[in-house]
Design a protein around this motif. Structure first.
Motif, PDB file in Angstrom:
ATOM      1  N   UNK A 170       0.670  -1.195  -0.016  1.00  0.00           N
ATOM      2  CA  UNK A 170       0.146   0.067  -0.064  1.00  0.00           C
ATOM      3  C   UNK A 170       0.668   1.285  -0.079  1.00  0.00           C
ATOM      4  N   UNK A 171       1.976   1.165   0.377  1.00  0.00           N
ATOM      5  CA  UNK A 171       2.943   2.396   0.723  1.00  0.00           C
ATOM      6  C   UNK A 171       3.174   2.677  -0.600  1.00  0.00           C
ATOM      7  N   UNK A 172       3.664   1.952  -1.595  1.00  0.00           N
ATOM      8  CA  UNK A 172       4.305   1.845  -2.878  1.00  0.00           C
ATOM      9  C   UNK A 172       3.451   3.071  -3.646  1.00  0.00           C
ATOM     10  N   UNK A 173       2.154   2.678  -3.877  1.00  0.00           N
ATOM     11  CA  UNK A 173       1.279   3.719  -4.699  1.00  0.00           C
ATOM     12  C   UNK A 173       1.208   4.907  -3.918  1.00  0.00           C
ATOM     13  N   UNK A 174       1.094   5.099  -2.624  1.00  0.00           N
ATOM     14  CA  UNK A 174       0.823   6.222  -1.830  1.00  0.00           C
ATOM     15  C   UNK A 174       2.560   7.191  -2.217  1.00  0.00           C
ATOM     16  N   UNK A 175       3.456   6.700  -2.326  1.00  0.00           N
ATOM     17  CA  UNK A 175       4.638   7.300  -2.633  1.00  0.00           C
ATOM     18  C   UNK A 175       4.545   8.155  -4.213  1.00  0.00           C
ATOM     19  N   UNK A 176       4.254   7.003  -4.834  1.00  0.00           N
ATOM     20  CA  UNK A 176       4.191   7.414  -6.261  1.00  0.00           C
ATOM     21  C   UNK A 176       3.145   8.548  -6.436  1.00  0.00           C
ATOM     22  N   UNK A 177       1.630   8.133  -6.116  1.00  0.00           N
ATOM     23  CA  UNK A 177       0.679   9.347  -6.263  1.00  0.00           C
ATOM     24  C   UNK A 177       0.916  10.333  -5.762  1.00  0.00           C
ATOM     25  N   UNK A 178       1.370  10.594  -4.645  1.00  0.00           N
ATOM     26  CA  UNK A 178       1.621  11.660  -3.940  1.00  0.00           C
ATOM     27  C   UNK A 178       2.658  12.613  -4.587  1.00  0.00           C
ATOM     28  N   UNK A 179       3.794  12.110  -4.709  1.00  0.00           N
ATOM     29  CA  UNK A 179       5.036  12.569  -5.439  1.00  0.00           C
ATOM     30  C   UNK A 179       4.570  13.135  -6.641  1.00  0.00           C
ATOM     31  N   UNK A 180       3.794  12.316  -7.639  1.00  0.00           N
ATOM     32  CA  UNK A 180       3.492  12.706  -8.848  1.00  0.00           C
ATOM     33  C   UNK A 180       2.657  13.813  -8.918  1.00  0.00           C
ATOM     34  N   UNK A 181       1.624  13.754  -8.176  1.00  0.00           N
ATOM     35  CA  UNK A 181       0.526  14.786  -8.122  1.00  0.00           C
ATOM     36  C   UNK A 181       1.170  15.998  -7.640  1.00  0.00           C
ATOM     37  N   UNK A 182       1.871  15.915  -6.548  1.00  0.00           N
ATOM     38  CA  UNK A 182       2.737  17.241  -6.072  1.00  0.00           C
ATOM     39  C   UNK A 182       3.733  17.889  -7.253  1.00  0.00           C
ATOM     40  N   UNK A 183       4.191  16.789  -8.008  1.00  0.00           N
ATOM     41  CA  UNK A 183       5.106  17.472  -9.107  1.00  0.00           C
ATOM     42  C   UNK A 183       4.384  18.067  -9.997  1.00  0.00           C
ATOM     43  N   UNK A 184       3.325  17.559 -10.557  1.00  0.00           N
ATOM     44  CA  UNK A 184       2.340  18.218 -11.540  1.00  0.00           C
ATOM     45  C   UNK A 184       1.550  19.636 -11.051  1.00  0.00           C
ATOM     46  N   UNK A 185       1.211  19.690  -9.776  1.00  0.00           N
ATOM     47  CA  UNK A 185       1.002  20.741  -9.126  1.00  0.00           C
ATOM     48  C   UNK A 185       1.860  21.871  -9.046  1.00  0.00           C
ATOM     49  N   UNK A 186       2.949  21.479  -8.802  1.00  0.00           N
ATOM     50  CA  UNK A 186       4.334  22.316  -8.786  1.00  0.00           C
ATOM     51  C   UNK A 186       4.499  22.914 -10.004  1.00  0.00           C
ATOM     52  N   UNK A 187       4.431  22.144 -11.027  1.00  0.00           N
ATOM     53  CA  UNK A 187       4.636  22.611 -12.321  1.00  0.00           C
ATOM     54  C   UNK A 187       3.763  23.763 -12.646  1.00  0.00           C
ATOM     55  N   UNK A 188       2.501  23.418 -12.387  1.00  0.00           N
ATOM     56  CA  UNK A 188       1.384  24.739 -12.717  1.00  0.00           C
ATOM     57  C   UNK A 188       1.785  25.895 -11.748  1.00  0.00           C
ATOM     58  N   UNK A 189       1.829  25.511 -10.546  1.00  0.00           N
ATOM     59  CA  UNK A 189       2.055  26.579  -9.487  1.00  0.00           C
ATOM     60  C   UNK A 189       3.244  27.551  -9.778  1.00  0.00           C
ATOM     61  N   UNK A 190       4.695  26.893  -9.962  1.00  0.00           N
ATOM     62  CA  UNK A 190       5.668  27.876 -10.253  1.00  0.00           C
ATOM     63  C   UNK A 190       5.788  28.033 -11.747  1.00  0.00           C
ATOM     64  N   UNK A 191       5.192  27.764 -12.822  1.00  0.00           N
ATOM     65  CA  UNK A 191       5.071  28.019 -14.045  1.00  0.00           C
ATOM     66  C   UNK A 191       4.436  29.408 -13.951  1.00  0.00           C
ATOM     67  N   UNK A 192       3.091  29.448 -13.207  1.00  0.00           N
ATOM     68  CA  UNK A 192       2.425  30.745 -13.272  1.00  0.00           C
ATOM     69  C   UNK A 192       3.070  31.790 -12.331  1.00  0.00           C
TER      70      UNK A 192
END
Length: 346
Positions: A307-329
């Protein structure tokens, strides 16, 4: 402490905020170092703690005979990067050794950092990020972090690794290297160490990972706190990518690419028929790997590890996507050097 004849003056730099549960053990490890106390100063960048952290620091220092000099420096911004900049600006040491309150250190930690700096000529050195559990969940997380499925083959997670790398846990460097690299990015919320190391590499310096430098840390103790941590990690790494337009290694972007691919399979009608196969393959990989790493840590941990593996992947991946939008803007690094010169071999 054992007697050591001589050595350069060292500043131990510690970012801190509301750490009454951990600061005493951290300082005890520092006071137990086999390095001359007269050659060590301890500067704690405190984010205006509201618990008993400062009182505990004062009590420990007053009760520990022969301890190194300890001083608390205010960090009203509370960011770790800001704390490190404030501390290093006042450091008298030739060598800066970063420490984290949530970690435990071998008695030769300071001495080995200095020895590896001198032996390798590296600009920054450190040890592996060895996880140590206290709770059942932390045991499962430690097992997961032993796997390349969780950490993407990051060498700084491997206690047996030795050699030049792209980043290390915490780190030790000469003060002039830090100044030449431009210091920590004062706006960095997370990923400040890796971002500094990226600038050191861009300036011609090298980063060295040594198994002789031994430090353990305590990982997060719940799915919720782990998810929040890795979401912030993803944001920070996205910010670093936008700031520098590159990574030393593509590893930080892999979870984002996985999440993006999974989302595309679900959202694009013509691809949906492939989704069961793709998600089934991912589930099988996670299950097999959870069983593999649980062999050494305990079979009962396997379901939690899976259960930990997908939590790591999903949390990091979504955070990365949010960060791309946040800091690009709204980029926030305009006032900070993108790639300072220097930071090379010294």
């Amino acid at each position: 402490m054992d007697n050591v004849s001589s050595g350069p003056v060292v500043t131990i730099a510690i970012p801190c905020f509301n750490e009454e549960r951990h600061i005493e053990a951290c300082l005890a490890d520092i006071f137990a170092q086999d390095y001359p106390p007269a050659s060590i100063e301890v500067l704690i960048g405190d984010g205006m703690s509201t618990d008993g952290t400062r009182e505990i620091i004062g009590r420990i220092v007053s009760q520990w005979p022969g301890a190194p000099r300890v001083r608390v420096i205010d960090n009203p911004r509370r960011l770790q990067a800001a704390a490190m900049n404030a501390v290093i600006a006042e450091a008298r040491g030739e060598i800066i050794i970063r420490m984290d309150v949530h970690a435990r250190y071998a008695t030769d930690y300071v001495r080995q950092c200095i020895a590896v700096l001198e032996a390798t000529g590296a600009a920054n050195v450190g040890g592996a990020q060895r996880a140590r559990p206290k709770t059942w969940f932390q045991r499962a997380l430690c097992a997961a972090l032993d796997s390349p499925v969780a950490v993407g083959g990051a060498r700084y997670r491997n206690a047996d690794a030795e050699g030049f790398v792209d980043t290390v846990f915490l780190g030790a460097f000469r003060k002039r290297v830090f100044e030449a690299a431009g210091g920590y990015d004062p706006m960095a919320i997370t990923n400040e160490d890796a971002e500094l190391n990226q600038r050191i590499l861009a300036g011609g310096g090298k980063i060295y990972l040594s198994k002789k430098i031994v430090v353990h840390y305590y990982p997060r103790d719940s799915f919720r706190s782990l998810s929040r941590q890795y979401f912030r990690y993803g944001q920070g790494r996205a910010r670093t990518l936008l700031k520098h337009k590159t990574f030393p290694t593509p590893r930080p972007a892999i979870p984002f690419l996985m999440v993006t691919a999974g989302g595309a399979l679900l959202l694009k009608p013509s691809w949906r028929r492939r989704a069961p196969l793709a998600f089934g393959a991912y589930g099988a990989l996670v299950a097999v790997e959870a069983l593999r790493v649980s062999r050494r840590h305990g079979w009962t941990l396997a379901p939690a590890v899976a259960a930990i593996f997908p939590v790591l992947h999903l949390s990091h991946g979504v955070g990365f996507g949010v960060g791309l939008v946040q800091y690009a803007l709204k980029p926030d690094w305009a006032a900070h050097a993108v790639a300072a010169g220097g930071g090379g071999r010294t």
